[in-house]
Design an enzyme around this catalytic site. Sequence first.
Site, mmCIF file in Angstrom:
data_model
loop_
_atom_site.group_PDB
_atom_site.id
_atom_site.type_symbol
_atom_site.label_atom_id
_atom_site.label_comp_id
_atom_site.label_asym_id
_atom_site.label_seq_id
_atom_site.Cartn_x
_atom_site.Cartn_y
_atom_site.Cartn_z
ATOM 1 N N HIS A 191 11.753 32.928 -10.778
ATOM 2 C CA HIS A 191 12.470 32.925 -12.053
ATOM 3 C C HIS A 191 13.949 32.659 -11.861
ATOM 4 O O HIS A 191 14.623 32.191 -12.772
ATOM 5 C CB HIS A 191 12.188 34.220 -12.819
ATOM 6 C CG HIS A 191 10.805 34.219 -13.382
ATOM 7 N ND1 HIS A 191 9.743 34.749 -12.719
ATOM 8 C CD2 HIS A 191 10.312 33.654 -14.522
ATOM 9 C CE1 HIS A 191 8.643 34.547 -13.426
ATOM 10 N NE2 HIS A 191 8.963 33.892 -14.530
ATOM 11 N N GLU A 433 -2.538 30.989 -17.677
ATOM 12 C CA GLU A 433 -1.784 30.883 -16.429
ATOM 13 C C GLU A 433 -2.499 31.522 -15.247
ATOM 14 O O GLU A 433 -1.912 31.708 -14.187
ATOM 15 C CB GLU A 433 -0.368 31.431 -16.602
ATOM 16 C CG GLU A 433 -0.248 32.792 -17.230
ATOM 17 C CD GLU A 433 1.213 33.227 -17.425
ATOM 18 O OE1 GLU A 433 2.134 32.610 -16.877
ATOM 19 O OE2 GLU A 433 1.423 34.229 -18.140
ATOM 20 N N ASP A 457 2.611 29.996 -12.968
ATOM 21 C CA ASP A 457 1.700 30.999 -12.423
ATOM 22 C C ASP A 457 0.334 30.405 -12.096
ATOM 23 O O ASP A 457 -0.313 30.834 -11.150
ATOM 24 C CB ASP A 457 1.554 32.169 -13.407
ATOM 25 C CG ASP A 457 2.710 33.135 -13.262
ATOM 26 O OD1 ASP A 457 3.026 33.494 -12.115
ATOM 27 O OD2 ASP A 457 3.322 33.505 -14.280
ATOM 28 N N CYS A 504 3.906 25.043 -21.109
ATOM 29 C CA CYS A 504 5.299 25.484 -21.022
ATOM 30 C C CYS A 504 5.728 25.766 -19.593
ATOM 31 O O CYS A 504 6.831 26.253 -19.358
ATOM 32 C CB CYS A 504 5.539 26.701 -21.912
ATOM 33 S SG CYS A 504 4.512 28.106 -21.465
HETATM 34 C C1 PEP Z 1 4.413 29.969 -16.283
HETATM 35 O O1 PEP Z 1 3.917 30.824 -15.535
HETATM 36 O O2 PEP Z 1 4.196 28.749 -16.182
HETATM 37 C C2 PEP Z 1 5.354 30.382 -17.337
HETATM 38 C C3 PEP Z 1 5.805 29.522 -18.224
HETATM 39 O O3 PEP Z 1 5.777 31.668 -17.337
HETATM 40 P P1 PEP Z 1 6.873 32.271 -16.342
HETATM 41 O O4 PEP Z 1 7.487 31.140 -15.560
HETATM 42 O O5 PEP Z 1 7.887 32.987 -17.150
HETATM 43 O O6 PEP Z 1 6.071 33.175 -15.463
HETATM 44 MG MG MG Z 2 4.023 32.910 -16.068
#
Ligand code: PEP
Ligand code: MG
Length: 580
Positions: A191, A433, A457, A504
Amino acid sequence: MQRLQGIAVSPGVAIGEAVIFGNEGFRISRRFLSRNAVNDEIRRLDEAIAAAAKEIDVNRQRVAEQLGDEYAAIFSAHLQMLQDPKLRDELDQMIRDRHYSPEYSVSRALRRYAKVFLSLEGDTMAERANDVFDIEKRLLRHLLGQRREGLGELTSEVLILAHNLTPSETANLNPEFVKGFVTEIGGPGSHTAIVAEALDIPAVVGTGPFLTEVSGGETVIIDGDHGLVILQPDEETVARYRHEVAEQRDLAAKLETLRDLPAVTLDGEHVTMLGNIEFPGEVKHCRERGADGIGLYRTEFLFLTHEVQPSEEEHLAAYREVIEAVDGQPVVMRTLDLGADKIPNFPMPDDERNPFLGLRSIRLALKHVDMFRIQLRAMLRAGLGGNMKIMFPLITNLIELRRAKMVLSDAMEDLEEDGFEFNRDIEVGMMVEVPSAVLMMDHFVEEVDFFSIGTNDLIQYTLAVDRSNKDVASLYTGSDPAILRLIQMAIDTAGQHNKPISMCGQMCGNPIYTMVLLGLGLRTFSAVPAAIPEIKRVCRSVSISQCQELAARILSLESARDVRTALREELIKVLPDQPV
Ligand code: PEP
Ligand code: MG
């Protein structure tokens, strides 16, 4: 000049002055002193040396009493080094003659000593170098204790070189002054990496140790396109990179012209282009890049920037700010996705061996239902005035989804009892995910209004590769055919049941994947705002039939490397000036 290879996580090039943010969070820049500050600064150094010496002496006595003199000898050696007149002369000279700050002088002088030890063979020499670092840290702690400079208080443009930055530290960086960063650890899907992209500053992670090689104030180049960091660059290299920066500005200006044009393919298929945000202020970036709405609002960042859990009113204020800023466009608010690498300031389990497989995300929310309910109440209340949907993260099985929906129903009942107005008909969706969610999608379709594929994920859990671990970063890729097959399954299943599905994860903000995703049937993209114009440009340059042909070919390939090569070749054919 020294080159370091790391992992490219946020594109662009930055050239500038380094500040070091080491293991203990020190920031050491080559702050120059004014002539009349010199005596005060020398006094500050005196005090820091005296305090450090006292501390070492206390340790020495304690260890001598408990373990014996031979164990305490190490502290005697530290004291001797700290009080060495030669070191003291050198520090005085740097402060008096060159007007360096005491912090910078200490760091520069001691790192030079450590380098000498490190260049000599043998374990004892490495230990001596460690002793020197130990003294440096101790002295800096005393110096900076008197004048602590936080990352949030920068006043000039810098590049941050850090051992590690947590997602919340990264989120608190001010992009007005922080023009790029490098971390020794960290992986491509962390992140921290995601926030760097959101801040739109070049970033490289996972370089391995290098902070001892560099001093604050030196010039550094961060090449976020190739994951390169260049320390003490020569003039020719600086000139070459300056030219690259100018070219990137030209491309950005070209992309700017796409802002108000629709993302329509050559054969007339419309693609919806949404933005991902972490904070309400980022809605502006999405709108500036021509987004059609917000496809992922990572609401957990409100927890990461708060000392205590946010109240219902604090949640509500943030959500209303987003809804107001999007001005009628759709917003997908994801419920809290804390845990793993997103650690809030309140107590969390600290003995998890595998935090990405542990109490994270929806599991954490369902364990702390009171906290979850507060957030849901705020979302329901905010949903009254806007085009807003709620999405649950990391759903792995149907029971989990039903439990989350139950807490949502409870929150509705509570609001009703408390006499609040809220959106009763709010649409509820889930992230896809985890591989189990893809495999069970024919059941999930009955229970949600929409899906969004989280590739960050999905890659991690399908390929069993920690998204924030630099040592397995080469395995972490959306080009793996297994990932593409899962995406295909998810899009097909949703399509068969007429359920909207978007993506996303970071994959859909990477132009190399745009064609194959279109070919697999994806029509709603949600990406980091900075990537929207590039993705739109790819959509406007291709036809769906061409993308379908590519997708069919790609799905028959057997390795990530083959997939990547094919995708790169195809994209370059369509857009020869696109950096890939
Ligand atoms: C993902 O896992 O692709 C996602 C959009 O969520 P995050 O990156 O916040 O885990
Ligand atoms: Mg995620």
